[in-house]
Design a protein around this motif. Structure first.
Motif, PDB file in Angstrom:
ATOM      1  N   ALA A 144      44.738  43.118  46.863  1.00  0.00           N
ATOM      2  CA  ALA A 144      44.779  42.020  45.897  1.00  0.00           C
ATOM      3  C   ALA A 144      45.110  40.695  46.571  1.00  0.00           C
ATOM      4  O   ALA A 144      44.526  39.654  46.246  1.00  0.00           O
ATOM      5  CB  ALA A 144      45.800  42.334  44.798  1.00  0.00           C
ATOM      6  N   HIS A 162      41.583  38.868  45.842  1.00  0.00           N
ATOM      7  CA  HIS A 162      41.548  38.353  44.473  1.00  0.00           C
ATOM      8  C   HIS A 162      41.100  36.895  44.468  1.00  0.00           C
ATOM      9  O   HIS A 162      41.579  36.085  45.272  1.00  0.00           O
ATOM     10  CB  HIS A 162      42.918  38.482  43.813  1.00  0.00           C
ATOM     11  N   ALA A 170      49.933  37.918  41.159  1.00  0.00           N
ATOM     12  CA  ALA A 170      48.957  38.953  41.493  1.00  0.00           C
ATOM     13  C   ALA A 170      49.647  40.277  41.788  1.00  0.00           C
ATOM     14  O   ALA A 170      49.172  41.348  41.369  1.00  0.00           O
ATOM     15  CB  ALA A 170      48.115  38.503  42.692  1.00  0.00           C
ATOM     16  N   VAL A 226      49.158  43.718  39.701  1.00  0.00           N
ATOM     17  CA  VAL A 226      48.711  44.956  40.354  1.00  0.00           C
ATOM     18  C   VAL A 226      49.737  46.063  40.169  1.00  0.00           C
ATOM     19  O   VAL A 226      49.386  47.233  39.958  1.00  0.00           O
ATOM     20  CB  VAL A 226      48.434  44.698  41.847  1.00  0.00           C
ATOM     21  N   ALA A 234      41.946  43.821  39.235  1.00  0.00           N
ATOM     22  CA  ALA A 234      43.159  43.137  39.707  1.00  0.00           C
ATOM     23  C   ALA A 234      43.195  43.050  41.221  1.00  0.00           C
ATOM     24  O   ALA A 234      43.762  42.106  41.778  1.00  0.00           O
ATOM     25  CB  ALA A 234      44.401  43.863  39.191  1.00  0.00           C
ATOM     26  N   MET A 235      42.608  44.012  41.916  1.00  0.00           N
ATOM     27  CA  MET A 235      42.569  43.973  43.382  1.00  0.00           C
ATOM     28  C   MET A 235      41.436  43.112  43.909  1.00  0.00           C
ATOM     29  O   MET A 235      41.344  42.876  45.110  1.00  0.00           O
ATOM     30  CB  MET A 235      42.429  45.396  43.932  1.00  0.00           C
ATOM     31  N   GLY A 236      40.537  42.663  43.029  1.00  0.00           N
ATOM     32  CA  GLY A 236      39.386  41.896  43.482  1.00  0.00           C
ATOM     33  C   GLY A 236      38.290  42.753  44.053  1.00  0.00           C
ATOM     34  O   GLY A 236      37.394  42.240  44.730  1.00  0.00           O
TER      35      GLY A 236
END
Length: 525
Positions: free
Chosen positions: A120, A124, A216, A220, A296-298
């Motif tokens: 993330a 992210h 972030a 996560v 959420a982690m991208g």
């Protein structure tokens, strides 16, 4: 009667009354002939033309790289970039920053919470945007520092004119060259206020990046434990379904032997169908939680780059109690939370902008100097070999601008009030998040022991009733009730462990104290 002379303006091309205009050419040890100037002009034109032709033939990426090298040969000449852009940003308590590998990342199997947070922080979009914001504000600080330095311009032109034979002149070619310097010597503090505002905005960008990292990580953490809980819930539902099928098999055998009855078998079939339905819902919730965690982690959730996640199973180890009480957590957040620090820096920058806007309407002093050969730019060619050198100091006094400055100051003052309201809002939001996470963590910590005792009691009850049911002492209703109680106790234990770990780590992140070292010590997989 002669017409009045035009009013001079503060410019190197039109000197003011205080400027000294020497019409005679300056003496040089080795004067350059016009032919030499023409040769240099042709060489420069040929080089620029070659670069333009080469730029159209090169790929767009190479063209952009070449232009970047020509226009910005020095990366940071005024030392405006903070060290964080070079060495990375370490989190609170960490010794060094996180190093992100370029290109797509291959997820580890199974995925731990530490790996999820690292992904993330590297992938992210909001984290990447906050990092780019630091670069933007560093460039703004460089511009504010550059206002203290002079600006120098130079140019060359060639004019070819043709007149009629009656005028006594044919074709004439004239080359002219010029160099001009402009330097603001004094002002009423506008440059200093702009520089302080740029410093404050850079601090706000750095603190905003830290706040984005903490947000972030908190996001996560919550989604990881949701996914982990849903995974454990799915496994518990699968065990309940397996146990229900065992009960159904026992009921069928009892019915075949004449010990059981048809209603008992139907009740067992009903319980199996209900267990299958709950298992299907648990699988759907788990897949939904994995998608949210991926976002959420991208990480991509669809396409060729999408990867299937499998998480580390939760353990049943109790974590230590909370180090601080709620009042100490709130005090720490007020002093150290990056979101509050960013909002405070934005407020400081707005106050400096008020000072800069006021100072821009006050007098300033500029130094200008220029040298022109064979005339000035955008004017008729002068006499060949003519040199014109000007040096002057000009005083600029703004008298009236239609009240524009008044409304600019009022707008800057309104920005200060806006930033003050935003600061109070951020403080309230941070304190609310910390209070909520603290209450949730405290409640979950108190429920850990209770949920463990509940699970142990439900498991013992199922074991005892199973033996009685196999022996024909207990009926199907007792067995099904004991199994349902065990399923509920398993869900409560999973939920309590997830709530405790998630709330505790979110409390650290909401207080601005979450780091990878803290995660490695406290967040056990």
């Amino acid at each position: 009667m002669k017409s009045p002379a035009p009013t001079p303006h503060a410019s190197p091309l039109t000197p003011t009354m205080k400027q000294m205009n020497r019409s005679k050419p300056m003496k040089h040890p080795m004067p350059m002939k016009p032919e030499s100037h023409l040769k240099q002009l042709k060489e420069i034109t040929a080089v620029l033309f070659s670069l333009a032709i080469a730029g159209t033939m090169l790929p767009p990426a190479s063209h952009a790289a070449m232009l970047d090298e020509l226009t910005t040969p020095l990366a940071d000449p005024l030392l405006a970039q903070p060290p964080v852009l070079v060495h990375g940003k370490p989190l609170p308590g960490d010794q060094e920053g996180l190093i992100c590998s370029p290109g797509p990342t291959v997820l580890r199997e199974p995925l731990s919470l530490a790996d999820a947070i690292d992904l993330a922080l590297c992938q992210h979009p909001q984290v990447q945007a906050a990092w780019a914001g630091i670069k933007v504000q560093a460039a703004q600080l460089g511009e504010a520092r550059a206002a203290y330095l002079p600006s120098v311009n130079a140019g060359a032109s060639q004019v070819r004119s043709k007149t009629s034979p009656a005028a006594g002149e044919g074709v004439r070619s004239t080359q002219s060259y010029y160099a001009a310097l402009t330097w603001r010597l004094l002002d009423a503090g506008a440059r200093a206020a702009n520089r302080r505002a740029a410093d404050a905005l850079l601090e706000a960008a750095a603190a905003g990046h830290d706040a984005t990292l903490q947000k972030a990580m908190a996001n996560v953490i919550g989604l990881y434990f949701d996914a982990q809980s849903s995974q454990a819930s799915e496994q518990a539902r699968a065990q309940s379904e397996a146990l229900a099928r065992q009960v159904l098999e026992t009921a069928l055998k009892r019915e075949q032997r004449g010990v059981g009855s048809r209603p008992e078998t139907l009740q067992a079939r009903t319980f199996v169908a209900k267990a299958e339905l709950e298992l299907g819902r648990a699988r759907g919730q788990h897949q939904k939680a994995l998608v949210a965690l991926n976002l959420a982690m991208g990480a991509p959730v669809a396409g060729e780059e999408a990867q299937t996640l499998s998480l580390v199973p939760p353990t049943d180890d109790d974590l230590p109690a909370l180090e601080l009480d709620l009042r100490e957590w709130l005090q720490t957040a007020r002093e150290q939370h990056p979101a509050i620090l960013a909002a405070q820096a934005q407020l400081d920058a707005s106050r400096e902008k008020v000072q800069a806007t006021r100072a821009e309407g006050l007098p300033s002093v500029d130094l200008s100097a220029g040298q022109y050969i064979n005339g000035r730019p955008n004017q008729s060619p002068g006499v060949r070999g003519e040199r014109d050198t000007t040096v002057g100091v000009s005083l600029n006094i703004p008298l009236f601008d239609g009240f524009s400055r008044t409304y600019k100051v009022r707008g800057a003052q309104g920005q200060v009030e806006l930033r003050q309201a935003e600061l109070r809002d951020v403080q309230a939001q941070v304190q609310g998040d910390i209070s909520t996470a603290y209450v949730e963590a405290s409640a979950a910590l108190r429920n850990l022991a209770s949920s463990r005792r509940l699970l142990e009691a439900a498991q013992s009850s199922v074991d005892a009733i199973s033996r009685k049911y196999d022996s024909g002492i207990a009926d199907i209703v007792e067995m099904l009730n004991a199994q349902a109680a065990l399923s509920d106790a398993s869900q409560e234990r999973i939920r309590t462990l997830s709530d405790w770990r998630s709330a505790r780590l979110r409390l650290l992140a909401n207080a601005g104290r979450m780091s990878r070292s803290v995660l490695a010590t406290d967040a056990k997989p």
